[in-house]
Design an enzyme around this catalytic site. Structure first.
Site, PDB file in Angstrom:
ATOM      1  CE1 TYR A   1     -19.363  25.544  81.993  1.00 48.66           C
ATOM      2  CE2 TYR A   1     -19.230  28.061  82.137  1.00 48.66           C
ATOM      3  CZ  TYR A   1     -20.010  26.471  82.177  1.00 48.66           C
ATOM      4  OH  TYR A   1     -21.465  27.412  82.109  1.00 48.66           O
TER       5      TYR A   1
ATOM      6  CE  LYS B   1     -23.496  29.990  82.021  1.00 47.49           C
ATOM      7  NZ  LYS B   1     -25.112  30.279  81.414  1.00 47.49           N
TER       8      LYS B   1
HETATM    9  P1  NAD Z   1     -30.366  22.032  78.056  1.00 47.66           P
HETATM   10  O1  NAD Z   1     -30.192  21.808  77.281  1.00 47.66           O
HETATM   11  O2  NAD Z   1     -31.641  22.117  79.040  1.00 47.66           O
HETATM   12  O3  NAD Z   1     -30.506  23.799  77.777  1.00 47.66           O
HETATM   13  C1  NAD Z   1     -29.892  24.824  76.922  1.00 47.66           C
HETATM   14  C2  NAD Z   1     -30.937  25.480  75.862  1.00 47.66           C
HETATM   15  O4  NAD Z   1     -30.118  26.505  75.887  1.00 47.66           O
HETATM   16  C3  NAD Z   1     -31.494  23.995  75.374  1.00 47.66           C
HETATM   17  O5  NAD Z   1     -33.218  24.510  75.206  1.00 47.66           O
HETATM   18  C4  NAD Z   1     -31.365  24.748  73.777  1.00 47.66           C
HETATM   19  O6  NAD Z   1     -32.084  24.673  73.018  1.00 47.66           O
HETATM   20  C5  NAD Z   1     -30.713  26.137  74.134  1.00 47.66           C
HETATM   21  N1  NAD Z   1     -30.327  26.505  73.284  1.00 47.66           N
HETATM   22  C6  NAD Z   1     -29.224  27.231  72.354  1.00 47.66           C
HETATM   23  N2  NAD Z   1     -29.264  27.545  71.048  1.00 47.66           N
HETATM   24  C7  NAD Z   1     -30.666  28.352  71.217  1.00 47.66           C
HETATM   25  C8  NAD Z   1     -30.456  29.318  70.595  1.00 47.66           C
HETATM   26  N3  NAD Z   1     -29.592  29.843  68.895  1.00 47.66           N
HETATM   27  N4  NAD Z   1     -31.706  30.055  70.399  1.00 47.66           N
HETATM   28  C9  NAD Z   1     -33.206  29.715  71.631  1.00 47.66           C
HETATM   29  N5  NAD Z   1     -32.364  28.439  72.334  1.00 47.66           N
HETATM   30  C10 NAD Z   1     -31.332  27.954  72.005  1.00 47.66           C
HETATM   31  O7  NAD Z   1     -29.196  22.633  79.862  1.00 47.66           O
HETATM   32  P2  NAD Z   1     -29.359  23.196  80.930  1.00 47.66           P
HETATM   33  O8  NAD Z   1     -27.830  22.978  81.779  1.00 47.66           O
HETATM   34  O9  NAD Z   1     -30.191  23.288  81.450  1.00 47.66           O
HETATM   35  O10 NAD Z   1     -29.051  24.654  80.426  1.00 47.66           O
HETATM   36  C11 NAD Z   1     -29.971  25.763  80.610  1.00 47.66           C
HETATM   37  C12 NAD Z   1     -28.534  27.311  80.946  1.00 47.66           C
HETATM   38  O11 NAD Z   1     -28.357  26.698  82.693  1.00 47.66           O
HETATM   39  C13 NAD Z   1     -27.388  27.836  80.289  1.00 47.66           C
HETATM   40  O12 NAD Z   1     -27.880  28.802  80.445  1.00 47.66           O
HETATM   41  C14 NAD Z   1     -26.378  26.728  81.589  1.00 47.66           C
HETATM   42  O13 NAD Z   1     -25.266  27.415  80.926  1.00 47.66           O
HETATM   43  C15 NAD Z   1     -27.017  27.421  82.655  1.00 47.66           C
HETATM   44  N6  NAD Z   1     -26.344  26.493  83.128  1.00 47.66           N
HETATM   45  C16 NAD Z   1     -26.430  25.346  83.463  1.00 47.66           C
HETATM   46  C17 NAD Z   1     -25.431  24.117  84.046  1.00 47.66           C
HETATM   47  C18 NAD Z   1     -25.650  22.883  84.337  1.00 47.66           C
HETATM   48  O14 NAD Z   1     -24.374  22.016  84.803  1.00 47.66           O
HETATM   49  N7  NAD Z   1     -26.977  22.320  83.811  1.00 47.66           N
HETATM   50  C19 NAD Z   1     -25.008  24.521  85.645  1.00 47.66           C
HETATM   51  C20 NAD Z   1     -25.125  26.386  85.473  1.00 47.66           C
HETATM   52  C21 NAD Z   1     -25.579  27.127  84.302  1.00 47.66           C
END
Ligand code: NAD
Length: 262
Positions: A155, A162
Site C-alpha cells: 500500500y 491516507k
Molecule cells: P474509483 O476508481 O472508482 O474512484 C477513484 C476516483 O478518483 C476515480 O473516479 C478517479 O477518476 C478519481 N481521480 C483520480 N485522479 C483524479 C484527478 N486528478 N482528478 C479528479 N478525480 C481523480 O475507486 P474507489 O475505490 O471508489 O475510490 C474512491 C476512494 O475510496 C479513494 O479515496 C480510495 O482510496 C478510497 N478507498 C477505497 C477502498 C477500496 O477498497 N476500494 C477502500 C478504502 C478507501
C-alpha cells in the site's frame, strides 16, 4: 421524512458503477438529496453520464483536481446552477503503480508529490471552495483506509497519503467548525473498484478479509453509501473530525482469531 430531504450533495470521484462515490450518490439520491456529480476527465464521461441520468442528475461536470482553474470553474458553475450546497463528498485517490510496488524506501519524489496532491491536497482545495457555498449545517466527507495507521504490504505511499488525509480531516473539522460545517472520513474495508485494482496488495487484502473480519462479510459500496448518508445528515449533527470504520470490524483486531476458537 427521508434522511437527506432538501439537501444538495456535490460528489467527486465517480468513475463507473463500481465506484464508492456511485454507491454514495445512489444512496443519497434514495434518501432524498439532489445529487450533483463530478468526474476526473472527458474519457470517463460516457460511463458517468448514463449513471447521472438514472438518478435524475443534470449537473455532471468534469474536473481534474490537480488543476486549480478547473476546480474554481467547477465551483463557479455549481454556484450558478445549484446555488448553495449542503454536502461535499471527496472519493478520489491516485498513485503511480511504480510507487506502490516494491520497497517503500524507493518511493520517488515525483510519485510522492503526485500521490499527495491528488489523494490529500485535493480534499483541502475542494473543502475551501465548497465552504463558500455552504451554510451552517453543511457536511464534508472523504474516503480513507486503515493503511493510514497500520502497514499493509504494497500500500506504501498511499498509506502515508491516507494518514495525511485523516490529519487533514481533523484540521479542517476545527477550521470549518467555526462556520458550522462538519468534516469526517469513512475508512472502508476492501471493495473491488477501479482504484483498488491498481493497488498491488489488494487481491490478498480482499481474499483474506472475510475470513478475518469479526463479521466475516465483505463490504459493499452500498454499505458505504448508507454510512455516508447518515454521517452527512442532520442525525449526525454533533459528529466532526471523525474516522468512521465501515470494515466489518477488521480494525479492532490485534491478531486474527484461529478457526479452533470460533
Ligand atoms: P474509483 O476508481 O472508482 O474512484 C477513484 C476516483 O478518483 C476515480 O473516479 C478517479 O477518476 C478519481 N481521480 C483520480 N485522479 C483524479 C484527478 N486528478 N482528478 C479528479 N478525480 C481523480 O475507486 P474507489 O475505490 O471508489 O475510490 C474512491 C476512494 O475510496 C479513494 O479515496 C480510495 O482510496 C478510497 N478507498 C477505497 C477502498 C477500496 O477498497 N476500494 C477502500 C478504502 C478507501
Amino acid at each position: 421524512m427521508k434522511l437527506l430531504e432538501g439537501k444538495t450533495a456535490l460528489i467527486f470521484g465517480v468513475a463507473n458503477d463500481h465506484s464508492i462515490a456511485w454507491g454514495i450518490a445512489e444512496t443519497m439520491h434514495e434518501e432524498g438529496a439532489k445529487v450533483a456529480l463530478s468526474y476526473a476527465s472527458e474519457a470517463l464521461e460516457r460511463r458517468v453520464r448514463p449513471l447521472a441520468e438514472s438518478i435524475g442528475t443534470s449537473f455532471v461536470e468534469n474536473c481534474d483536481v490537480t488543476n486549480d482553474e478547473e476546480i474554481m470553474s467547477l465551483f463557479a458553475k455549481a454556484e450558478t446552477e445549484l446555488g448553495s450546497i449542503d454536502i461535499l463528498v471527496h472519493a478520489i485517490a491516485f498513485s503511480n503503480l511504480d510507487d506502490m510496488l516494491g520497497r517503500f524506501k524507493d518511493t520517488s519524489r515525483d510519485g510522492f508529490h503526485l500521490t499527495m496532491d491528488i489523494s490529500v491536497y485535493s480534499f483541502i482545495a475542494l473543502a475551501r471552495n465548497a465552504a463558500t457555498l455552504m451554510k451552517p449545517g453543511g457536511s464534508m466527507l472523504t474516503l480513507t483506509h486503515y493503511a493510514s495507521l497500520k502497514v499493509f504490504p504494497q500500500y506504501n505511499v498511499m498509506g502515508v497519503a491516507k494518514a495525511g488525509l485523516e490529519a487533514s480531516v481533523r484540521y479542517l473539522a476545527v477550521d470549518l467548525g467555526q462556520d458550522g460545517i462538519r468534516v469526517n472520513a469513512i475508512s472502508a474495508g476492501p471493495i473491488r473498484t477501479l482504484a483498488a485494482s491498481g493497488v498491488p496488495g489488494f487481491k490478498r487484502m480482499y481474499r483474506e478479509f472475510d475470513k478475518i473480519a469479526p463479521l466475516h462479510e465483505n463490504i459493499t459500496k452500498d454499505d458505504i453509501g448508507s454510512a455516508a448518508a447518515w454521517l452527512c445528515s442532520d442525525k449526525a449533527a454533533k459528529t466532526t473530525g471523525e474516522v468512521l470504520y465501515i470494515d466489518s470490524g477488521y480494525n479492532i483486531l490485534g491478531l486474527s482469531v484461529p478457526d479452533e476458537l470460533m
